[in-house]
Design a protein around this motif. Structure first.
Motif, mmCIF file in Angstrom:
data_model
loop_
_atom_site.group_PDB
_atom_site.id
_atom_site.type_symbol
_atom_site.label_atom_id
_atom_site.label_comp_id
_atom_site.label_asym_id
_atom_site.label_seq_id
_atom_site.Cartn_x
_atom_site.Cartn_y
_atom_site.Cartn_z
ATOM 1 N N GLU A 266 16.856 -25.672 -2.549
ATOM 2 C CA GLU A 266 16.545 -25.214 -3.908
ATOM 3 C C GLU A 266 15.165 -24.562 -3.982
ATOM 4 N N ILE A 267 14.183 -25.168 -3.341
ATOM 5 C CA ILE A 267 12.817 -24.632 -3.394
ATOM 6 C C ILE A 267 12.736 -23.285 -2.674
ATOM 7 N N LEU A 268 13.378 -23.180 -1.520
ATOM 8 C CA LEU A 268 13.341 -21.914 -0.785
ATOM 9 C C LEU A 268 14.053 -20.808 -1.556
ATOM 10 N N ALA A 269 15.112 -21.173 -2.263
ATOM 11 C CA ALA A 269 15.839 -20.162 -3.048
ATOM 12 C C ALA A 269 14.959 -19.590 -4.150
ATOM 13 N N LYS A 270 14.043 -20.410 -4.674
ATOM 14 C CA LYS A 270 13.167 -19.966 -5.758
ATOM 15 C C LYS A 270 11.897 -19.292 -5.238
ATOM 16 N N SER A 271 11.515 -19.617 -3.999
ATOM 17 C CA SER A 271 10.178 -19.228 -3.542
ATOM 18 C C SER A 271 10.079 -17.782 -3.080
ATOM 19 N N LYS A 272 11.189 -17.156 -2.700
ATOM 20 C CA LYS A 272 11.122 -15.786 -2.182
ATOM 21 C C LYS A 272 12.039 -14.851 -2.958
ATOM 22 N N LYS A 273 11.538 -13.634 -3.168
ATOM 23 C CA LYS A 273 12.305 -12.631 -3.901
ATOM 24 C C LYS A 273 12.237 -11.307 -3.158
ATOM 25 N N GLN A 274 13.317 -10.523 -3.289
ATOM 26 C CA GLN A 274 13.333 -9.180 -2.724
ATOM 27 C C GLN A 274 12.992 -8.205 -3.843
ATOM 28 N N VAL A 275 11.861 -7.514 -3.697
ATOM 29 C CA VAL A 275 11.307 -6.708 -4.781
ATOM 30 C C VAL A 275 10.916 -5.328 -4.256
ATOM 31 N N LYS A 276 10.963 -4.332 -5.158
ATOM 32 C CA LYS A 276 10.440 -3.001 -4.838
ATOM 33 C C LYS A 276 9.102 -2.803 -5.526
ATOM 34 N N PHE A 277 8.120 -2.329 -4.768
ATOM 35 C CA PHE A 277 6.796 -2.035 -5.316
ATOM 36 C C PHE A 277 6.506 -0.547 -5.148
ATOM 37 N N LEU A 278 5.804 0.005 -6.126
ATOM 38 C CA LEU A 278 5.320 1.383 -6.008
ATOM 39 C C LEU A 278 3.798 1.341 -6.035
ATOM 40 N N PHE A 279 3.182 1.589 -4.869
ATOM 41 C CA PHE A 279 1.732 1.544 -4.765
ATOM 42 C C PHE A 279 1.158 2.961 -4.744
ATOM 43 N N PRO A 280 0.102 3.212 -5.525
ATOM 44 C CA PRO A 280 -0.603 4.499 -5.407
ATOM 45 C C PRO A 280 -1.140 4.646 -3.982
ATOM 46 N N TYR A 281 -1.389 5.883 -3.588
ATOM 47 C CA TYR A 281 -1.843 6.132 -2.217
ATOM 48 C C TYR A 281 -3.203 5.494 -1.923
ATOM 49 N N ASP A 282 -3.996 5.215 -2.981
ATOM 50 C CA ASP A 282 -5.297 4.592 -2.741
ATOM 51 C C ASP A 282 -5.196 3.062 -2.623
ATOM 52 N N LYS A 283 -3.976 2.524 -2.642
ATOM 53 C CA LYS A 283 -3.750 1.082 -2.495
ATOM 54 C C LYS A 283 -3.056 0.768 -1.171
ATOM 55 N N GLN A 284 -3.406 1.509 -0.146
ATOM 56 C CA GLN A 284 -2.777 1.313 1.151
ATOM 57 C C GLN A 284 -3.035 -0.094 1.700
ATOM 58 N N GLY A 285 -4.147 -0.705 1.298
ATOM 59 C CA GLY A 285 -4.449 -2.069 1.737
ATOM 60 C C GLY A 285 -3.383 -3.060 1.314
ATOM 61 N N ALA A 286 -2.808 -2.840 0.112
ATOM 62 C CA ALA A 286 -1.743 -3.727 -0.370
ATOM 63 C C ALA A 286 -0.496 -3.601 0.501
ATOM 64 N N VAL A 287 -0.206 -2.383 0.935
ATOM 65 C CA VAL A 287 0.945 -2.165 1.818
ATOM 66 C C VAL A 287 0.726 -2.887 3.144
#
Length: 449
Positions: free
Chosen positions: A389-410
């Motif tokens: 149950e905890i593992l099912a809640k703990s992770k999600k598959q998500v799409k992010f759109l990062f500006p090119y100046d946020k390459q560190g986040a990628v």
């Protein structure tokens, strides 16, 4: 350079008949309100001593001594009167090992040994050795380390503890003459001391380099696991709480599991299939203990770092232990030192087969808890379902759109999450990744609907 455990025929104690060793356990406490805590600590120290002695402990006799004083005596740790009392006790009961429940300086160890030996009628037969809590724990770790990595980690901790405690004594290690430091005043012993210290430093560097190579291999395996998106659950907890027994029951790991402190030191990782069909990796860690020597925490950092990368932490608690709440606090404190205090956590009350009524622990009412017996298997199904149950809640598959100046986040997502795809579009970098709750919260503003 010999390990600490190499002295005296691989033992920290000397006995005349070699059949058994009698032990004096001594401690000081600064205030009468802390006497009960001091006695609990001595009980734990006895378990440590029994573990170090091994099978011969059944024939050993244990004596305890406490003293209320604000701080340890500079010369002998125990006060002079208590030191003499300890010497008479050693003489009357053929005690050959004195263990102080604290950390002593080299001069304190030497002076206390001198005072104790002075109480023997025939000082040539006074085979009494004084050690402190840290030396005892290091000895146990040295005896129980099995893998190459574990042995390296223990030796590093031993050498770091030994280096500042080298002292020049006797003919072979005579001190330098006078205090002026003039040319020609250094004796051969002082040169030997300096040589030993340099040798220790070189040895530590060599061991760290060897350990670093092993850490690279561990890091490579960890990166592959993260990319494969296989969750990792880590079993942690106070020593002798039943961590290895639980791992054996769940995965047939067949690792050593004994009713003694630090029975196993080297981590084991096994595959486990949860009721949902999800596969995870299950790993144990070295057991924790109050006042675990800092050198050991540092030396075992690469092993303990597995906790930092865990998706869920299982804190195993001995439910039959009357000091369970205090030991749980020690475990939580060490996990916080490892930057793992905010992980999804299940408190696993083990050894419940020994109790008719499970004790309530107020501090854990707001946490996920489960009662089990790793020996009989009772309650284990509930534990597995809770992990699911905890593992099912703990992770999600998500799409992010990062500006090119946020390459560190990628880059951060590549290091700490499972990146499914990356696409460069007009607005920036479109990244689809499987993230935990922490990453999700950090980059929630960049979620692409």
């Amino acid at each position: 350079m010999q390990n600490l455990s190499d002295n005296n025929n691989d033992k920290l104690y000397i006995t005349e008949n070699k059949e058994h060793v009698n032990v004096l356990l001594a401690a000081i406490y600064p205030d009468n309100d802390l006497l009960s805590y001091c006695e609990q600590s001595l009980d734990e120290l006895r378990l440590l001593a029994e573990t170090s002695i091994g099978d011969d402990a059944v024939n050993s006799k244990f004596f305890t001594m406490t003293q209320c004083r604000e701080k340890p005596d500079v010369a002998t740790y125990l006060g002079y009167g208590k030191a003499i009392e300890a010497g008479k006790l050693c003489f009357d009961n053929n005690i050959s090992l004195v263990v102080i429940d604290g950390e002593m300086s080299p001069s304190q160890i030497r002076n206390l040994e001198k005072e104790i030996v002075g109480c023997f009628e025939d000082k040539t037969k006074a085979n009494v050795k004084v050690i402190d809590r840290t030396m005892l724990i290091l000895d146990i770790f040295a005896k129980h380390a099995v893998t190459g990595e574990g042995k390296l980690q223990v030796e590093i901790a031993q050498l770091k503890y030994t280096a500042p405690r080298l002292t020049g004594r006797g003919v072979d290690l005579s001190r330098q003459g006078g205090t002026s430091g003039s040319i020609g005043s250094r004796g051969p012993g002082e040169t030997k001391l300096e040589t030993d210290r340099r040798h220790i430093q070189r040895r530590i560097i060599a061991l760290k380099n060897a350990l670093s190579e092993m850490e690279k291999d561990r890091s490579t395996k960890r990166s592959k696991r993260i990319k494969s998106n296989v969750p990792l659950a880590v079993i942690s907890g106070y020593t002798n709480a039943g961590k290895s027994t639980l791992l054996n029951y769940l995965t047939d790991a067949n690792i050593l599991a004994e009713d003694k402190l630090f029975a196993t030191l080297d981590p084991t990782v096994r595959k486990l299939t949860l009721p949902s069909g999800r596969n995870i990796l299950l790993s144990d860690t070295v057991g924790f203990i109050s006042r675990l020597p800092h050198g050991l925490v540092e030396a075992f950092k690469s092993t303990l770092d597995e906790v930092r990368y865990a998706d869920i932490v299982l804190i195993v608690i001995d439910a039959s232990d009357e000091n369970a709440q205090e030991k749980t606090r020690v475990t939580e404190d060490i996990l916080c030192q490892l930057d793992s205090g905010d992980k999804p956590t299940i408190y696993v009350f083990n050894k419940c087969d020994r109790l008719e009524v499970i004790p309530a622990v107020d501090a854990l009412k707001e946490h996920d808890t489960v009662c089990i017996s790793a020996k009989t298997g009772d309650g284990v199904d509930n534990l597995l379902n809770m992990i699911d149950e905890i593992l099912a809640k703990s992770k999600k598959q998500v799409k992010f759109l990062f500006p090119y100046d946020k390459q560190g986040a990628v880059n951060n997502l590549y290091e700490n999450s499972t990146v499914v795809s990356t696409e460069y579009v007009d607005g920036g970098v479109l990244v689809e990744a499987i993230v935990d709750a922490k990453c999700y919260g950090m980059y929630e503003n960049y979620i692409f609907e």
